[in-house]
Scaffold this motif. Structure first.
Motif, short mmCIF file in Angstrom:
data_model
loop_
_atom_site.label_atom_id
_atom_site.label_comp_id
_atom_site.label_asym_id
_atom_site.label_seq_id
_atom_site.Cartn_x
_atom_site.Cartn_y
_atom_site.Cartn_z
N PRO A 61 0.61 -1.16 0.09
CA PRO A 61 -0.14 -0.09 -0.06
C PRO A 61 0.73 1.39 0.07
N GLU A 62 1.87 1.47 0.84
CA GLU A 62 2.64 2.45 0.82
C GLU A 62 3.43 2.65 -0.28
N PHE A 63 4.00 1.57 -0.94
CA PHE A 63 4.93 1.48 -2.29
C PHE A 63 3.95 2.20 -3.32
N TYR A 64 2.87 1.58 -3.48
CA TYR A 64 1.88 2.21 -4.61
C TYR A 64 1.44 3.58 -4.40
N LYS A 65 1.30 3.93 -2.96
CA LYS A 65 0.88 5.22 -2.73
C LYS A 65 1.97 6.04 -3.19
N ALA A 66 3.30 5.67 -2.90
CA ALA A 66 4.34 6.70 -3.38
C ALA A 66 4.74 6.83 -4.90
#
Length: 549
Positions: free
Chosen positions: A206-211
């Motif tokens: 989720p954090e990777f895709y958000k970034a």
């Protein structure tokens, strides 16, 4: 370097008048500095470096330490951008000597930027402990919140590399207070990495895709490259198709962004993931790697030549002023003495210029020969095996490619294969072991000092180096280890090497089929012995001993 740049510089310097000299010097220094900023913002780094160097000299004449320091810090950052990491650190150290003389808000901010630059360069040189020291110094002086968050992130990133995940998260949690969306994308990406490496059950996607989305929405190509690299690494052992897809996206963006370093990293990932197009991608890697090494060498020489040429022009300006002073005094004898001295000075200066020009040319020829002999010949040999051997093992080709890449990186740092000094051999071992360290594998060294290798022959040193490298390659290919350690011990005239990893281990009946037969042969060559401990519960333990001569 273009001649019209030097002509422009001469016109600026030689048009100076002596009326109201103090105010004029202040004005010309500021104009030179602002001109440098314009070139830098337009990505014309060569001209920016020239004008920052001119501004530095103008500030020196005014005894303006802050102006000198600011100019030098900007020069150091330009060197860093051109991968001249050692030169960049040297210029930053010179800047710090001027900035520490005064204490005000602007000076502290500039000093913090200088230490941050040194931290970044140290990371690229794999000097991570030095990098941590420099980032902590940057945080000591920083007084701009946005810069503070960036420095905390940089420190956290190095701590992730060293496997200190809780400490990394502590620093990154401070960085995440930023209001800058692009920096926030970088910081959240790093935080997710730290959490995942500490706990493999944690889901960082989720954090990777958000970034990645933040970077795409802001058309941040450099940031997108970072996201694609992170995702390709994450899926490497989980989903080869996704990993390859992200590696290809990274290459596509890197080409659009004209980032050759990112293109090289993307091609490395693609070579390992796309077996069908291996040779095609391999040739692309070869051509790109050659061009990068030559560009790095030219950049180092270029910055040295720029500083030399600008200082030469400054000396010529000083000579003009001396000639004017001689005329004003009108003293015949003094004039004759000065003319005689000036003649000798110019004769010596011309000789020094010729020597400098010859030195630069010899350096360029030497570097070109190194690139041809070490990189081109090495890659050609691998390509010949692929083309001429019907059943050639591609995994062996990948190993040889990695060795060639290590050699090309050694060229960029001006290292040689000759390990005549014990200190150089210790450094060579340290760098080789460190090069196998990544987000998934931690390497450790103990006992690797000059005393251990004292009086060991050059031939035996090379065999020992190859043994260590073969153990590391075997670990990377077969063991699935996350921790690898080497301990070296010398007792009287006997040297022992203790190798340990926490991988899947190997049984006694397959040792010689597991890529270690060459290692055993090398040990026999140096009259040594090798013991495999296959009875341990997990991992592999090897003890090697041989005469210290």
């Amino acid at each position: 370097m273009k001649n019209y740049f030097l002509l422009l510089i001469c016109m600026i310097l030689l048009s100076c008048k002596k009326e109201n000299k103090k105010n004029f010097d202040e004005s010309i220094a500021a104009k030179l500095y602002n001109k440098a900023k314009v070139f830098r913002n337009s990505n014309v780094s060569d001209s920016a470096f020239i004008y920052y160097n001119l501004a530095k000299n103008a500030y020196l004449e005014r005894k303006d330490s802050l102006g000198v320091g600011k100019s030098l810090v900007n020069m150091a950052i330009l060197q860093h951008n051109k991968q001249d990491y050692y030169g960049s650190i040297e210029t930053s150290l010179e800047a710090n000597n001027f900035l520490r003389k005064i204490d005000d808000s602007t000076t502290r901010s500039t000093l913090a930027s200088s230490f941050n630059n040194m931290g970044i360069c140290s990371s690229y040189l794999y000097e991570f402990e030095n990098s941590i020291l420099f980032y902590n110094q940057a945080l000591k002086y920083v007084n701009i919140p946005s810069n503070k968050y960036l420095y905390y992130n940089n420190l956290g990133d190095v701590l992730i590399t060293l496997g200190k995940y809780p400490e990394a998260q502590k620093n990154l949690s401070i960085a995440l207070q930023t209001k800058d969306s692009l920096k926030y994308a970088t910081f959240i990406n790093n935080m997710a990495r730290a959490k995942y490496y500490e706990n493999p059950n944690y889901n960082p996607l989720p954090e990777f895709y958000k970034a990645l989305k933040i970077r795409q929405d802001n058309n941040d190509l450099q940031g997108q490259n970072s996201s694609y690299a992170t995702l390709s690494i994450y899926f490497f052992d989980k989903d080869k198709i996704k990993a390859l897809d992200y590696a290809k996206k990274m290459l596509e963006v890197a080409v659009k962004n004209n980032s050759k370093e990112d293109q090289l990293q993307a091609l490395q990932k693609i070579i390992n993931l796309d077996k069908e197009n291996y040779l095609e991608n391999f040739k692309k890697f070869q051509a790109l790697n050659d061009s990068i090494q030559i560009a790095r060498s030219k950049a180092k020489n270029q910055f040295a030549v720029v500083r030399y040429d600008v200082e030469k022009i400054q000396r010529e300006k000083a000579e003009k002023e001396i000639e004017g002073l001689q005329k004003n005094f009108g003293i015949g004898i003094l004039l004759i003495i000065l003319i005689g001295g000036l003649f000798l000075y110019r004769k010596r200066k011309k000789r020094l210029e010729q020597e400098k020009e010859l030195e630069v040319k010899n350096t360029q020829l030497k570097m070109s020969k190194k690139v041809h002999d070490v990189v081109a010949n090495g890659i050609y040999q691998v390509m010949t095996k692929i083309e001429n051997q019907e059943h050639f093992n591609k995994d062996e080709a990948l190993d040889e490619l990695e060795f060639v890449y290590e050699k090309s990186r050694d060229i960029s740092y001006e290292k040689t294969d000759n390990q005549g000094e014990e200190k150089d051999f210790s450094e060579k071992i340290s760098e080789t072991v460190s090069s196998f360290k990544n987000d998934e594998v931690n390497t450790y060294l103990a006992g690797n000092d000059s005393g251990t290798w004292k009086h060991l022959s050059t031939k035996n040193k090379e065999e020992v180096y190859q043994i260590i490298r073969e153990l590391l390659v075997n670990m990377k290919k077969h063991s699935k280890a996350t921790i690898v350690s080497f301990r070296f011990e010398r007792e009287n005239d006997l040297i022992r090497i203790f190798y340990t990893d926490n991988g899947i281990g190997i049984s006694g009946d397959v040792i010689y089929k597991n890529g270690l037969s060459s290692t055993v042969s090398r040990i026999e060559t140096i009259n040594g012995e090798i013991i495999f401990d296959t009875k341990i519960e997990k991992g592999l333990k090897i003890t090697i001993s041989f005469p210290a001569s």
